[in-house]
Design a protein around this motif. Structure first.
Motif, mmCIF file in Angstrom:
data_model
loop_
_atom_site.group_PDB
_atom_site.id
_atom_site.type_symbol
_atom_site.label_atom_id
_atom_site.label_comp_id
_atom_site.label_asym_id
_atom_site.label_seq_id
_atom_site.Cartn_x
_atom_site.Cartn_y
_atom_site.Cartn_z
ATOM 1 N N ASP A 75 0.839 -1.200 0.000
ATOM 2 C CA ASP A 75 0.000 0.000 0.000
ATOM 3 C C ASP A 75 0.876 1.254 0.000
ATOM 4 O O ASP A 75 1.878 1.340 0.727
ATOM 5 C CB ASP A 75 -0.912 0.019 1.227
ATOM 6 N N LEU A 76 0.442 2.247 -0.779
ATOM 7 C CA LEU A 76 1.297 3.404 -1.035
ATOM 8 C C LEU A 76 0.469 4.683 -1.043
ATOM 9 O O LEU A 76 -0.608 4.746 -1.644
ATOM 10 C CB LEU A 76 1.984 3.206 -2.392
ATOM 11 N N ASP A 77 0.998 5.714 -0.354
ATOM 12 C CA ASP A 77 0.384 7.028 -0.440
ATOM 13 C C ASP A 77 1.463 8.077 -0.208
ATOM 14 O O ASP A 77 2.600 7.758 0.105
ATOM 15 C CB ASP A 77 -0.760 7.183 0.568
ATOM 16 N N GLY A 78 1.089 9.339 -0.355
ATOM 17 C CA GLY A 78 2.045 10.401 -0.101
ATOM 18 C C GLY A 78 1.742 11.639 -0.941
ATOM 19 O O GLY A 78 0.836 11.640 -1.765
ATOM 20 N N PRO A 79 2.492 12.730 -0.659
ATOM 21 C CA PRO A 79 3.635 12.764 0.241
ATOM 22 C C PRO A 79 3.260 13.092 1.682
ATOM 23 O O PRO A 79 2.261 13.757 1.937
ATOM 24 C CB PRO A 79 4.476 13.902 -0.331
ATOM 25 N N LEU A 80 4.095 12.648 2.601
ATOM 26 C CA LEU A 80 3.932 12.998 4.000
ATOM 27 C C LEU A 80 4.036 14.507 4.180
ATOM 28 O O LEU A 80 3.277 15.115 4.935
ATOM 29 C CB LEU A 80 5.009 12.288 4.829
ATOM 30 N N ASP A 81 4.995 15.121 3.488
ATOM 31 C CA ASP A 81 5.236 16.560 3.579
ATOM 32 C C ASP A 81 4.432 17.282 2.489
ATOM 33 O O ASP A 81 4.996 17.923 1.601
ATOM 34 C CB ASP A 81 6.719 16.883 3.480
ATOM 35 N N GLN A 82 3.103 17.182 2.565
ATOM 36 C CA GLN A 82 2.276 17.831 1.552
ATOM 37 C C GLN A 82 2.410 19.341 1.662
ATOM 38 O O GLN A 82 2.721 19.887 2.724
ATOM 39 C CB GLN A 82 0.834 17.386 1.673
ATOM 40 N N MET A 83 2.174 20.008 0.540
ATOM 41 C CA MET A 83 2.345 21.455 0.452
ATOM 42 C C MET A 83 1.426 21.977 -0.639
ATOM 43 O O MET A 83 0.776 21.176 -1.335
ATOM 44 C CB MET A 83 3.817 21.787 0.175
ATOM 45 N N LEU A 90 -3.568 8.626 -2.448
ATOM 46 C CA LEU A 90 -3.226 7.237 -2.714
ATOM 47 C C LEU A 90 -2.468 7.143 -4.023
ATOM 48 O O LEU A 90 -2.724 7.912 -4.960
ATOM 49 C CB LEU A 90 -4.490 6.372 -2.771
ATOM 50 N N ILE A 91 -1.538 6.195 -4.098
ATOM 51 C CA ILE A 91 -0.686 6.034 -5.279
ATOM 52 C C ILE A 91 -0.795 4.601 -5.768
ATOM 53 O O ILE A 91 -0.652 3.660 -4.968
ATOM 54 C CB ILE A 91 0.779 6.371 -4.934
ATOM 55 N N PRO A 92 -1.034 4.387 -7.059
ATOM 56 C CA PRO A 92 -1.132 3.019 -7.576
ATOM 57 C C PRO A 92 0.256 2.372 -7.709
ATOM 58 O O PRO A 92 1.041 2.752 -8.580
ATOM 59 C CB PRO A 92 -1.801 3.189 -8.940
ATOM 60 N N ASN A 93 0.530 1.426 -6.837
ATOM 61 C CA ASN A 93 1.816 0.718 -6.861
ATOM 62 C C ASN A 93 1.696 -0.525 -7.737
ATOM 63 O O ASN A 93 0.637 -1.148 -7.806
ATOM 64 C CB ASN A 93 2.193 0.304 -5.430
ATOM 65 N N ASN A 94 2.769 -0.877 -8.414
ATOM 66 C CA ASN A 94 2.831 -2.173 -9.107
ATOM 67 C C ASN A 94 3.431 -3.163 -8.113
ATOM 68 O O ASN A 94 4.637 -3.406 -8.100
ATOM 69 C CB ASN A 94 3.668 -2.075 -10.378
ATOM 70 N N GLU A 95 2.571 -3.711 -7.265
ATOM 71 C CA GLU A 95 3.046 -4.541 -6.168
ATOM 72 C C GLU A 95 3.734 -5.806 -6.656
ATOM 73 O O GLU A 95 4.717 -6.257 -6.061
ATOM 74 C CB GLU A 95 1.884 -4.876 -5.236
ATOM 75 N N PHE A 124 9.733 11.451 -4.173
ATOM 76 C CA PHE A 124 8.928 10.591 -5.047
ATOM 77 C C PHE A 124 7.725 11.344 -5.601
ATOM 78 O O PHE A 124 7.431 11.292 -6.797
ATOM 79 C CB PHE A 124 8.453 9.365 -4.269
ATOM 80 N N SER A 125 7.012 12.044 -4.734
ATOM 81 C CA SER A 125 5.703 12.561 -5.117
ATOM 82 C C SER A 125 5.757 13.722 -6.099
ATOM 83 O O SER A 125 4.815 13.916 -6.879
ATOM 84 C CB SER A 125 4.909 12.952 -3.873
#
Length: 284
Positions: A75-83, A90-95, A124-125
């Motif tokens: 499971d993937l989301d971000g960024p933690l440091d939003q601005m 949520l981010i679609p990861n190729n798990e 990343f974001s």
């Protein structure tokens, strides 16, 4: 087999979002326009997944654990440091591919740290939202993304040699992945910039252009030959992110490259360089 078809080297400068009007408009427009150019080119490549190689800024891992390299497999989301202009989502990861890269690495001498649930930061974001997500909009097709984080911002740093070897390992793992997926790789990092020091706001254009020349000639060896002392002195502590570029270049195994844009922007505290790493379609 899956195939890496192209790559990009781009900055991840959060000050662009915090103070978008700080530089002259023509300079700002060229920088923002470079992200759009990368997105258009990525859409044209019709990729399924993008591997984004960035680095923690001492906010995701912190003092409790500093992995030399980490891949997010769940499971993937971000960024933690939003601005402003960079909101958490949520981010679609190729798990499946991310898990395969980690498993393939473990079988071949690369002890990946694995995050089965992960929140990204801006390294990343920014390229994900400005390039990958934008390419998805242009193409009308969801493009997935896999975060790879290197220890290239805080000591102890991953060595340049191991950064290259990791990129080569990613390339081998992708080639061993069943299916016909098309993959791109983004190396996310600034060139000259000083983070949290009295020199912050300094940009060394000569250093930047030297690095860009190495990138454009696909000369990983010359980047790897730079001592940490030289990088810290001439490019700043932020330029240790060159490891991200080396890793991406090694993964892509490009046949040619193109400079999309370069702007030295002290108002945004960074030398902003955008390079496309191209592969001959007949070899892909």
């Amino acid at each position: 087999m899956a195939t890496i078809v192209s790559g990009f080297l781009v900055p991840h400068d959060p000050i662009m979002f915090v103070a978008p009007d700080a530089p002259a408009k023509d300079i700002a427009d060229k920088a923002w326009g470079a992200y759009e150019t990368c997105a258009v080119h990525l859409a044209d490549l019709d990729v399924d997944t993008v591997i984004i190689i960035g680095n923690d800024h001492y906010m995701l891992f912190g003092t409790t654990c500093l992995p030399q390299y980490c891949i997010a497999t769940g499971d993937l989301d971000g960024p933690l440091d939003q601005m402003p202009g960079l909101k958490r989502q949520l981010i679609p990861n190729n798990e499946a591919l991310a898990t395969h890269i980690a498993t393939h690495g473990h079988a071949n001498g690369f002890d990946w740290a694995v995050a089965r649930s992960f929140t990204t930061d801006h390294s990343f974001s920014i390229p994900f939202q400005k390039i990958v997500q934008r390419a998805s909009e242009i193409k009308g097709k969801e493009i997935k993304a896999i975060p790879v984080y290197l220890a290239s911002a805080v000591d102890p740093f991953l060595s340049m040699q191991r950064s290259q070897q990791l990129g080569q390992a990613i390339a081998k793992a992708v080639k061993a992945f069943k299916g016909d997926e098309r993959i791109a790789v983004i190396g996310s990092g600034g060139i000259s910039h000083w983070v949290g020091t009295k020199e912050s706001g300094t940009v060394n254009e000569n250093f930047d252009r030297e690095i860009l020349a190495f990138c454009l000639s696909l000369d990983e060896a010359s980047i790897m030959a730079l001592s940490d002392e030289k990088i810290l002195s001439e490019g700043g502590n932020g330029a240790m992110e060159l490891r991200n570029f080396v890793c991406a270049m090694a993964a892509v195994e490009a046949d040619s490259s193109e400079l999309i844009e370069y702007q030295p922007v002290p108002e945004w505290v960074t030398g902003l360089g955008f390079v496309e790493l191209k592969k001959n379609p007949t070899k892909s």
